[in-house]
Design an enzyme around this catalytic site. Sequence first.
Site, PDB file in Angstrom:
ATOM      1  CG  ASP A  99     -16.811   0.803  22.347  1.00 25.44           C
ATOM      2  OD1 ASP A  99     -15.582   0.326  22.354  1.00 25.44           O
ATOM      3  OD2 ASP A  99     -17.292   0.906  21.441  1.00 25.44           O
TER       4      ASP A  99
ATOM      5  CG  HIS B 253     -14.382   8.321  15.411  1.00 22.03           C
ATOM      6  ND1 HIS B 253     -14.953   8.691  16.183  1.00 22.03           N
ATOM      7  CD2 HIS B 253     -13.982   6.873  16.052  1.00 22.03           C
ATOM      8  CE1 HIS B 253     -15.915   7.573  17.119  1.00 22.03           C
ATOM      9  NE2 HIS B 253     -15.629   6.626  16.363  1.00 22.03           N
TER      10      HIS B 253
ATOM     11  CD  GLU C 132     -16.377   0.447  15.497  1.00 23.22           C
ATOM     12  OE1 GLU C 132     -16.865   0.273  16.363  1.00 23.22           O
ATOM     13  OE2 GLU C 132     -15.157   1.578  14.823  1.00 23.22           O
TER      14      GLU C 132
ATOM     15  NE  ARG D   1     -19.332  -1.348  18.779  1.00 21.59           N
ATOM     16  CZ  ARG D   1     -20.226  -0.695  19.793  1.00 21.59           C
ATOM     17  NH1 ARG D   1     -21.377  -0.916  19.269  1.00 21.59           N
ATOM     18  NH2 ARG D   1     -19.795   0.330  20.881  1.00 21.59           N
TER      19      ARG D   1
ATOM     20  CD  GLU E  78     -14.266  -0.414  18.175  1.00 21.62           C
ATOM     21  OE1 GLU E  78     -14.742  -0.608  18.986  1.00 21.62           O
ATOM     22  OE2 GLU E  78     -14.103   0.301  17.392  1.00 21.62           O
TER      23      GLU E  78
HETATM   24  N1  GLY Z   1     -15.370   3.429  20.972  1.00 18.49           N
HETATM   25  C1  GLY Z   1     -16.209   4.102  19.371  1.00 18.49           C
HETATM   26  C2  GLY Z   1     -15.964   3.571  18.853  1.00 18.49           C
HETATM   27  O1  GLY Z   1     -16.011   2.777  18.693  1.00 18.49           O
HETATM   28  O2  GLY Z   1     -15.354   4.007  16.954  1.00 18.49           O
HETATM   29 MN    MN Z   2     -15.527   1.534  19.996  1.00 16.01          MN
HETATM   30 MN    MN Z   3     -14.792   2.254  16.878  1.00 22.60          MN
END
Ligand code: GLY
Ligand code: MN
Ligand code: MN
Length: 445
Positions: free
Chosen positions: A262, A363, A386, A407, A409
Site C-alpha cells: 500500500d 484521507h 479498497e 487488499r 485499492e
Molecule cells: N494508505 C492509507 C489508506 O489506504 O487509507
Molecule cells: Mn492505501
Molecule cells: Mn486508502
Amino acid sequence: MDHAHQVYRSRRDALIGAMRRKSGGGVALVPTAPEVARNRDSLYPYRHDSYLYYLSGFPEPEAVVALVASKDGDRHVLFCRERSEEREIWDGFRYGPEAAREVFGFDEAHPIAELASRLPDLASDREALYTPLGLFADWDRTTVATLNAVRERARTGVSAPAEVVDVRSILDRMRLVKDAHEIALIRRACAISVGAHRRAMESAGPGKHEYEVEAELMHEFLVHGAQAVAYSSIVASGPNACVLHYRDNNRQMQPGDLLLIDAGCEYQGYASDITRTFPVDGAFTGPQRAVYELVLAAQLACIDALKPGVPFHDYHAVAEKVLAQGFIDLGLVAGSLDAVLEQGTYKRFYMHRAGHWLGMDVHDAGPYREEGESVRLAPGMVLTVEPGAYIRPADDVPERFWNVGVRIEDDVLVTTGGVENLTGAAPKSVADVEEVCRARTRRAA
Ligand code: GLY
Ligand code: MN
Ligand code: MN
C-alpha cells in the site's frame, strides 16, 4: 501572477464570497503548518498545511493568508518570511514578501515578524473571524491574543468579530470537488505511483527484504519528480499482510508469501493511494487465489456502483455484501448472508471501510455526511476503492487460509457518466499480476 496562481486567487475569491453569504463579511486567517523537530536540531522534511496551500500555492513555512471581505472591498494579504542573505546561505531560497506578493497574486504581503502587530487591525470591525480552531496550538494562542487585542480597543469604538467560525467548514466543502488544476496533479501522482507498483512487482522475490521493495518504490517516486510519499509505504509480506498499518518493512520474504503493498507518492501537494497484492514467487496458491479473486470481485463491484448522485456510503455496503457472501462460500463464516451482514461476523476478516476521499491529504478533507445524509457523489470528487480480506491463524479457520491478507485499492475520479479509474494501469487481474511477476522470474533465471 501566472495562470496556475490565478487558480489560487479564484479559490480565495470563492472563500471570500462564502464568508459574505454566511456572515455578511469578515476576515479569514489561515496559517501554514509549523516546522516539526525530529530529534535534537534536525527537522522532519517540511510539509506545508493543505488549507493554506489550497488558497495560495505558497510552499514556505512561517506563512499566513489573511483575506478580508468588507464593504470597502476585498483584500488578499500574505505574511511570509523576509529574505535573508544569512538564512538563505544555510537553508535556501525564500521569496520574501515583495516577490511573493507578485508571484502568488496577493494585494499585499508583509514580513511574518509583523504578524502580531498587524492582526488586530485586520480583525477590527469585522463581522466574523474565520480561522482553523484546534489545528495548531500556537495558532490557537495567536487567535485568542488577536481577539483580545481587538476587544481592548472597544473604548475607541472598535468592535470585535461577533462570531468565530472554523474556516474548514467552508474549505472542506470546496476541497471535496476538485478543479481541473487539482485533477491534473492527482492524475500525475497516480501515474507515478502506478509505475512504482509495477516496479515493485518486478523486483520483489523470495529472499529479498521488504525494505528492498520499499526502496524500489521510493526510487520510482523521486526519479519522476514526486516530492514525498503521501503516507508511510506499507510493504507487508506473509503474515504482515494481515497487519493493517504495518510499518516495519523489515521481513525477509519467503517462497509462497503474498506481498501486500500500500504505497503512493505525493506530487506537488497531491496524494495517490494504491494497494496491490501479489505472490512473491509468481503464482498464487489455490487458497490465495480464491481470496484474491473474491477481493477483486468486491472491488470491481464497488467501482461499478459509483456514479454521480449515488450516496458515498453505498459502495461500502456493496463491498460488505460481496465479501460476506464470499467468506460464507469459502467456509470462513457460517450462516445466511443476511445473518452474517446483520451480526457483522464478516468483520473478523474485513474490518475497515471501502474507501475515503483523496486529494491533498491521503484521507482528504471533505464531509461524508451533510444534514444527516450521506454526501452524494458528483463529478470532480476523487475517492479510493479498497476492500480487503485478512485471515489470521485461528483454530476455527481452515489452515490453508492462514496469513492470507489481500487488499486491492484504486483511486477513482467521479465523472459525468460514472468514474474514471486513475490507477487502473497497475496490474490487477490474476493473469496480469502473475504475468508481471513471472517476467521477473524469467529475467532472474
Ligand atoms: N494508505 C492509507 C489508506 O489506504 O487509507
Ligand atoms: Mn492505501
Ligand atoms: Mn486508502
